[in-house]
Enzyme design. Sequence first.
Site, PDB file in Angstrom:
ATOM      1  N   ASN A   1       0.846  -1.203   0.000  1.00  0.00           N
ATOM      2  CA  ASN A   1       0.000   0.000   0.000  1.00  0.00           C
ATOM      3  C   ASN A   1       0.879   1.249   0.000  1.00  0.00           C
ATOM      4  O   ASN A   1       1.976   1.265   0.578  1.00  0.00           O
ATOM      5  CB  ASN A   1      -1.011  -0.004   1.150  1.00  0.00           C
ATOM      6  N   ILE A   2       0.385   2.261  -0.674  1.00  0.00           N
ATOM      7  CA  ILE A   2       1.138   3.517  -0.839  1.00  0.00           C
ATOM      8  C   ILE A   2       0.206   4.659  -0.470  1.00  0.00           C
ATOM      9  O   ILE A   2      -0.754   4.953  -1.199  1.00  0.00           O
ATOM     10  CB  ILE A   2       1.618   3.665  -2.302  1.00  0.00           C
ATOM     11  N   GLU A   3       0.449   5.270   0.686  1.00  0.00           N
ATOM     12  CA  GLU A   3      -0.459   6.321   1.171  1.00  0.00           C
ATOM     13  C   GLU A   3      -0.059   7.689   0.632  1.00  0.00           C
ATOM     14  O   GLU A   3       0.987   7.852  -0.001  1.00  0.00           O
ATOM     15  CB  GLU A   3      -0.494   6.292   2.701  1.00  0.00           C
TER      16      GLU A   3
ATOM     17  N   GLU B   1      -3.161  -4.614  -2.985  1.00  0.00           N
ATOM     18  CA  GLU B   1      -3.723  -5.494  -4.019  1.00  0.00           C
ATOM     19  C   GLU B   1      -3.769  -4.782  -5.364  1.00  0.00           C
ATOM     20  O   GLU B   1      -3.416  -5.337  -6.404  1.00  0.00           O
ATOM     21  CB  GLU B   1      -5.153  -5.910  -3.647  1.00  0.00           C
TER      22      GLU B   1
ATOM     23  N   CYS C   1     -10.288  -4.585   0.526  1.00  0.00           N
ATOM     24  CA  CYS C   1     -11.355  -3.584   0.613  1.00  0.00           C
ATOM     25  C   CYS C   1     -12.295  -3.739  -0.592  1.00  0.00           C
ATOM     26  O   CYS C   1     -11.994  -4.448  -1.555  1.00  0.00           O
ATOM     27  CB  CYS C   1     -10.762  -2.172   0.654  1.00  0.00           C
TER      28      CYS C   1
END
Length: 143
Positions: free
Chosen positions: A45-47, A58, A93
Amino acid sequence: MTETQILELIETAVSQLSFSYTPYSHFKVGAALLAKNGQIYTGCNIENAAYTPTNCAERTAFFKAVSEGVREFEAICIVGGPEGKLADYTPPCGVCRQVMMEFCRPDEFQIILARGKDDYKIYKLRDLIPQGFGPGNLEERQE
Ligand code: THU
C-alpha cells in the site's frame, strides 16, 4: 495451487511489508498476485498526504501486472497489520474486490488471507463479492 505455491505467495506478500508506505495509518499491507503464466506480481500500500490517492497493496499488484500486458490471474495472497505486525487477517477492501472482478473469474480466483505461513484461509472471489458487477454485465443481451 500446490501447498508450495501457497507458501511462496505468503512469503512474497510478507516481504512486501517492508516497502509499504504508511506515514498516516501505519497499517502495512503486502500482496503477492499469481498470474496464470506463473509469474508473481508484488504490491504494497502507498499512502498520500491527501488521503484519497492512497493505493492498496492489491491494486498495486494488479496494476503492475496489467500495465505489463498480463491479465489472467489465479490467486492473490494478502497480509497486513498495524506497523506490519500480522495480528489478524487483512481482507481486501471493496474497491480492490471490484478491481479483481474486472480481471478474474469469480468462481475460480482464489484469495489467500494469511497471518503467517501456517495460518491462512482461502476464499473464492465469488464469496467475497456476491452478486458482483463485472464486465459481463455490460455485454448486450441476445434477444
Ligand atoms: N489497505 C490495503 O492496502 N488493502 C486493503 O484491502 C485494505 C486497506 C491499506 C490502505 C491504507 O493504506 C491502509 O491499509 C489502512 O486503510
